[in-house]
Design a protein around this motif. Structure first.
Motif, PDB file in Angstrom:
ATOM      1  N   PRO A   1      -0.108   1.708  38.152  1.00  0.00           N
ATOM      2  CA  PRO A   1      -0.526   0.203  37.949  1.00  0.00           C
ATOM      3  C   PRO A   1      -2.104  -0.008  38.303  1.00  0.00           C
ATOM      4  O   PRO A   1      -2.410  -0.929  39.109  1.00  0.00           O
ATOM      5  N   LEU A   2      -2.785   0.525  37.526  1.00  0.00           N
ATOM      6  CA  LEU A   2      -4.409   0.313  37.385  1.00  0.00           C
ATOM      7  C   LEU A   2      -4.626  -0.254  36.135  1.00  0.00           C
ATOM      8  O   LEU A   2      -4.577   0.539  35.155  1.00  0.00           O
ATOM      9  N   GLU A   3      -5.103  -1.607  36.183  1.00  0.00           N
ATOM     10  CA  GLU A   3      -5.311  -2.229  34.747  1.00  0.00           C
ATOM     11  C   GLU A   3      -6.820  -2.686  34.722  1.00  0.00           C
ATOM     12  O   GLU A   3      -7.467  -3.489  35.672  1.00  0.00           O
ATOM     13  N   ILE A   4      -7.374  -2.748  33.512  1.00  0.00           N
ATOM     14  CA  ILE A   4      -8.748  -3.268  33.525  1.00  0.00           C
ATOM     15  C   ILE A   4      -8.417  -4.721  32.709  1.00  0.00           C
ATOM     16  O   ILE A   4      -7.510  -4.854  31.756  1.00  0.00           O
ATOM     17  N   ASP A   5      -8.997  -5.803  33.270  1.00  0.00           N
ATOM     18  CA  ASP A   5      -8.632  -7.142  32.701  1.00  0.00           C
ATOM     19  C   ASP A   5      -9.033  -7.089  31.306  1.00  0.00           C
ATOM     20  O   ASP A   5      -8.128  -7.594  30.499  1.00  0.00           O
ATOM     21  N   LEU A   6     -10.238  -6.571  30.774  1.00  0.00           N
ATOM     22  CA  LEU A   6     -10.613  -6.548  29.526  1.00  0.00           C
ATOM     23  C   LEU A   6     -11.237  -5.465  28.978  1.00  0.00           C
ATOM     24  O   LEU A   6     -12.270  -5.242  29.752  1.00  0.00           O
ATOM     25  N   LEU A   7     -10.908  -4.650  28.081  1.00  0.00           N
ATOM     26  CA  LEU A   7     -11.496  -3.595  27.407  1.00  0.00           C
ATOM     27  C   LEU A   7     -12.359  -3.995  26.220  1.00  0.00           C
ATOM     28  O   LEU A   7     -11.527  -4.202  25.321  1.00  0.00           O
ATOM     29  N   VAL A   8     -13.594  -3.737  26.010  1.00  0.00           N
ATOM     30  CA  VAL A   8     -14.128  -4.360  24.741  1.00  0.00           C
ATOM     31  C   VAL A   8     -14.704  -2.995  23.923  1.00  0.00           C
ATOM     32  O   VAL A   8     -15.705  -2.556  24.832  1.00  0.00           O
ATOM     33  N   ILE A   9     -14.500  -2.468  23.016  1.00  0.00           N
ATOM     34  CA  ILE A   9     -14.807  -1.435  22.351  1.00  0.00           C
ATOM     35  C   ILE A   9     -15.941  -1.915  21.355  1.00  0.00           C
ATOM     36  O   ILE A   9     -15.300  -2.441  20.348  1.00  0.00           O
ATOM     37  N   LYS A  10     -17.076  -1.386  21.108  1.00  0.00           N
ATOM     38  CA  LYS A  10     -17.882  -1.700  20.064  1.00  0.00           C
ATOM     39  C   LYS A  10     -17.434  -0.514  18.916  1.00  0.00           C
ATOM     40  O   LYS A  10     -17.311   0.667  19.273  1.00  0.00           O
ATOM     41  N   LYS A  11     -17.051  -1.031  17.860  1.00  0.00           N
ATOM     42  CA  LYS A  11     -16.779  -0.030  16.741  1.00  0.00           C
ATOM     43  C   LYS A  11     -17.543   0.730  15.976  1.00  0.00           C
ATOM     44  O   LYS A  11     -17.730   1.895  15.780  1.00  0.00           O
ATOM     45  N   GLU A  12     -18.905   0.238  16.092  1.00  0.00           N
ATOM     46  CA  GLU A  12     -20.284   0.847  15.854  1.00  0.00           C
ATOM     47  C   GLU A  12     -21.244   0.794  16.680  1.00  0.00           C
ATOM     48  O   GLU A  12     -21.507  -0.385  17.302  1.00  0.00           O
ATOM     49  N   LYS A  13     -21.635   1.663  17.447  1.00  0.00           N
ATOM     50  CA  LYS A  13     -22.518   2.047  18.515  1.00  0.00           C
ATOM     51  C   LYS A  13     -23.657   1.239  18.374  1.00  0.00           C
ATOM     52  O   LYS A  13     -24.157   0.432  19.338  1.00  0.00           O
ATOM     53  N   ASP A  14     -24.232   0.905  17.128  1.00  0.00           N
ATOM     54  CA  ASP A  14     -25.641   0.526  17.287  1.00  0.00           C
ATOM     55  C   ASP A  14     -25.737  -1.031  16.758  1.00  0.00           C
ATOM     56  O   ASP A  14     -26.637  -1.609  16.493  1.00  0.00           O
ATOM     57  N   SER A  15     -24.162  -1.581  16.824  1.00  0.00           N
ATOM     58  CA  SER A  15     -24.183  -3.051  16.050  1.00  0.00           C
ATOM     59  C   SER A  15     -24.841  -3.694  17.160  1.00  0.00           C
ATOM     60  O   SER A  15     -24.554  -3.697  18.489  1.00  0.00           O
ATOM     61  N   GLU A  16     -25.452  -5.098  16.657  1.00  0.00           N
ATOM     62  CA  GLU A  16     -26.112  -5.906  17.731  1.00  0.00           C
ATOM     63  C   GLU A  16     -24.981  -7.063  17.948  1.00  0.00           C
ATOM     64  O   GLU A  16     -24.266  -7.481  17.115  1.00  0.00           O
ATOM     65  N   ILE A  17     -24.822  -7.445  19.241  1.00  0.00           N
ATOM     66  CA  ILE A  17     -23.795  -8.305  19.269  1.00  0.00           C
ATOM     67  C   ILE A  17     -24.843  -9.612  19.773  1.00  0.00           C
ATOM     68  O   ILE A  17     -25.724  -9.863  20.642  1.00  0.00           O
ATOM     69  N   HIS A  18     -24.084 -10.830  19.152  1.00  0.00           N
ATOM     70  CA  HIS A  18     -25.141 -12.021  19.159  1.00  0.00           C
ATOM     71  C   HIS A  18     -24.878 -12.943  20.528  1.00  0.00           C
ATOM     72  O   HIS A  18     -25.835 -13.444  21.081  1.00  0.00           O
ATOM     73  N   ASN A  19     -23.914 -12.793  21.084  1.00  0.00           N
ATOM     74  CA  ASN A  19     -23.454 -13.561  22.228  1.00  0.00           C
ATOM     75  C   ASN A  19     -24.236 -12.847  23.390  1.00  0.00           C
ATOM     76  O   ASN A  19     -24.187 -11.735  23.693  1.00  0.00           O
ATOM     77  N   GLU A  20     -24.818 -13.902  24.419  1.00  0.00           N
ATOM     78  CA  GLU A  20     -25.663 -13.356  25.222  1.00  0.00           C
ATOM     79  C   GLU A  20     -24.730 -12.103  26.365  1.00  0.00           C
ATOM     80  O   GLU A  20     -25.239 -11.479  26.917  1.00  0.00           O
ATOM     81  N   ILE A  21     -23.696 -12.763  26.333  1.00  0.00           N
ATOM     82  CA  ILE A  21     -22.651 -11.922  27.245  1.00  0.00           C
ATOM     83  C   ILE A  21     -22.656 -10.377  26.780  1.00  0.00           C
ATOM     84  O   ILE A  21     -22.258  -9.705  27.798  1.00  0.00           O
ATOM     85  N   GLY A  22     -22.515 -10.347  25.535  1.00  0.00           N
ATOM     86  CA  GLY A  22     -22.384  -8.846  24.986  1.00  0.00           C
ATOM     87  C   GLY A  22     -23.581  -8.168  24.851  1.00  0.00           C
ATOM     88  O   GLY A  22     -23.598  -7.164  24.053  1.00  0.00           O
ATOM     89  N   ARG A  23     -24.764  -8.627  25.191  1.00  0.00           N
ATOM     90  CA  ARG A  23     -26.092  -7.945  24.690  1.00  0.00           C
ATOM     91  C   ARG A  23     -26.189  -6.652  25.364  1.00  0.00           C
ATOM     92  O   ARG A  23     -26.645  -5.924  25.156  1.00  0.00           O
ATOM     93  N   ILE A  24     -25.525  -6.647  26.728  1.00  0.00           N
ATOM     94  CA  ILE A  24     -25.367  -5.574  27.528  1.00  0.00           C
ATOM     95  C   ILE A  24     -24.789  -4.328  26.856  1.00  0.00           C
ATOM     96  O   ILE A  24     -24.666  -3.201  27.460  1.00  0.00           O
ATOM     97  N   PHE A  25     -23.591  -4.804  26.064  1.00  0.00           N
ATOM     98  CA  PHE A  25     -22.582  -3.829  25.704  1.00  0.00           C
ATOM     99  C   PHE A  25     -23.205  -2.386  24.991  1.00  0.00           C
ATOM    100  O   PHE A  25     -24.034  -2.380  24.339  1.00  0.00           O
ATOM    101  N   ARG A  26     -22.453  -1.460  25.550  1.00  0.00           N
ATOM    102  CA  ARG A  26     -22.698   0.099  24.784  1.00  0.00           C
ATOM    103  C   ARG A  26     -21.465   0.271  23.913  1.00  0.00           C
ATOM    104  O   ARG A  26     -20.550  -0.886  23.528  1.00  0.00           O
ATOM    105  N   GLY A  27     -20.686   1.325  24.049  1.00  0.00           N
ATOM    106  CA  GLY A  27     -19.494   1.707  23.173  1.00  0.00           C
ATOM    107  C   GLY A  27     -18.415   0.985  23.760  1.00  0.00           C
ATOM    108  O   GLY A  27     -17.235   0.853  23.325  1.00  0.00           O
ATOM    109  N   HIS A  28     -18.343   1.457  25.555  1.00  0.00           N
ATOM    110  CA  HIS A  28     -17.080   0.998  26.224  1.00  0.00           C
ATOM    111  C   HIS A  28     -17.376   0.182  27.063  1.00  0.00           C
ATOM    112  O   HIS A  28     -18.203   0.194  28.131  1.00  0.00           O
TER     113      HIS A  28
END
Length: 313
Positions: free
Chosen positions: A39-66
Motif C-alpha cells: 500500500p504505497l500510493e502517490i496522491d496524484l501522478l501527472v504524466i506529460k503526453k508530449e515531453k516538450d509541451s508547455e504547461i500554462h498553469n504556474e503549478i505545472g511550469r516545473i513539470f517534466r515527463g513524470h
C-alpha cells in the motif's frame, strides 16, 4: 479529528484537473497511483503526453515527463520527513521503469501542496542552507536536497482568480469567494468539468458548513447552489439509503426472530431505506429551508402525518 471526516483528496484531484484544464490534452492524471503491490500510493501522478509541451498553469511550469504530487489537507502536517517520503516515492517510481534507467531522474518532479505555509519545513531549509526560490506567488522551488526538481506550493498564497479551484479546498473560505465559486461553477457548460466541480464543491461545503447558513438568505445564491449541487444531494441521499438499508437489515433480524426471519428482514429493510431517505432529505433541506418548510416538504413527499415527521426533526 473533524478534518478526517472530510474526504479532501477527491476534491484535490478534481481541483488539479480543473487547474490544468487549459492543458488537459497534454496531460494524463492518475489518482492514487500504486507504486507496487504494497500500500504505497502517490496522491496524484501527472504524466506529460508530449515531453516538450508547455504547461500554462504556474503549478505545472516545473513539470517534466513524470510528475508526482502530494497533497496535505488543512490540518495535516507537511514536514521534512514528508518531503523525503515523497522523494522516496519518486525514487521508487523511477526505479520501476520498464528498462534500466528507462525513466531518467531529470524527467521526474515532485510537488507538495498545503494550504498554509509549512513553517517548520521552511525553517529546516533555512537552517540547512537549502536554496529556495519563489518564481511565482505561492510556488517555491526547492534546490539541492532532492535528486528531482521539487516545489512546495502554499495554496493560501496563490492568486484567487488564477487558482480558484485548488484554493476552494479550505475550511476558512470567505463568503465572497464561495459566492464567486458558485457563480463560476454555474457558468460551466462541459459535463466533465461540472462533475469535477461537484467534487470540489462537496468538499468545500462540508468544510464550511457555516457559510451555507449565510447564503441561505440569498435567494439567488440558494437557488443556484441547489441547482449545481443537485447531483451531490442525490449522492448524499443514496448514501443515506445505503445506511438505511444496513439499519433495516439489522432491524429485520430482530423482527425475524419473532415473526419469521425472512419476513422480518424484508420489512426492516424497507423501513430502514425509507427512514434513510427521509433523514438524508432533511439534512439537505435544513441548509436552505426553515423547519416549518422542511416539515411541509417531507409530509408531502413521503405522505407522512405531522406527528410522523416530528420524529425526524
Amino acid at each position: 479529528m473533524e478534518d478526517t471526516k472530510i474526504q479532501w483528496h477527491p476534491g484535490f484531484v478534481a481541483a488539479m484537473d480543473m487547474e490544468f484544464k487549459e492543458d488537459r490534452e497534454k496531460l494524463e492524471l492518475e489518482s492514487e497511483h500504486n507504486l507496487n503491490k504494497k500500500p504505497l500510493e502517490i496522491d496524484l501522478l501527472v504524466i506529460k503526453k508530449e515531453k516538450d509541451s508547455e504547461i500554462h498553469n504556474e503549478i505545472g511550469r516545473i513539470f517534466r515527463g513524470h510528475n508526482i504530487m502530494e497533497y496535505k489537507s488543512p490540518k495535516d502536517q507537511l514536514d521534512i520527513d514528508t518531503f523525503y517520503k515523497v522523494s522516496g516515492y519518486a525514487s521508487l517510481y523511477k526505479s520501476y521503469g520498464k528498462t534500466v534507467d528507462g525513466i531518467k531522474a531529470e524527467d521526474v518532479t515532485i510537488s507538495l501542496l498545503r494550504e498554509a505555509k509549512p513553517r517548520e519545513l521552511f525553517n529546516y531549509f533555512k537552517t540547512n542552507n537549502v536554496k529556495v526560490e519563489m518564481p511565482y506567488k505561492g510556488i517555491y522551488y526547492i534546490q539541492g536536497i532532492s535528486p528531482f526538481p521539487a516545489q512546495v506550493i502554499v495554496i493560501k498564497e496563490l492568486g484567487q482568480e488564477e487558482h480558484m479551484w485548488i484554493k476552494a479546498l479550505t475550511d476558512k473560505m470567505k463568503k465572497t469567494d464561495l459566492e464567486n465559486l458558485i457563480e463560476k461553477s454555474g457558468e460551466l457548460c462541459d459535463e466533465y468539468d461540472r462533475k469535477l466541480v461537484e467534487s470540489i464543491l462537496e468538499v468545500t461545503l462540508n468544510a464550511n458548513i457555516g457559510l451555507i447558513e449565510e447564503l441561505r438568505g440569498d435567494a439567488k445564491m440558494g437557488e443556484m447552489m441547489l441547482k449545481i449541487m443537485q447531483p451531490v444531494i442525490l449522492e448524499i441521499e443514496k448514501k443515506a439509503e445505503i445506511r438505511g438499508k444496513k439499519a433495516g437489515i439489522e432491524e429485520g433480524r430482530k423482527t425475524g426472530m419473532e415473526e419469521g426471519r425472512k419476513t422480518g428482514m424484508e420489512e426492516g429493510k424497507k423501513t430502514g431505506i425509507q427512514e434513510g431517505k427521509i433523514i438524508g432529505a432533511i439534512e439537505i433541506l435544513r441548509n436552505f429551508k426553515s423547519n416549518d418548510d422542511v416539515k411541509k416538504i417531507i409530509m408531502e413527499k413521503y405522505h407522512l402525518t405531522e406527528s410522523d415527521v416530528e420524529k425526524y426533526l
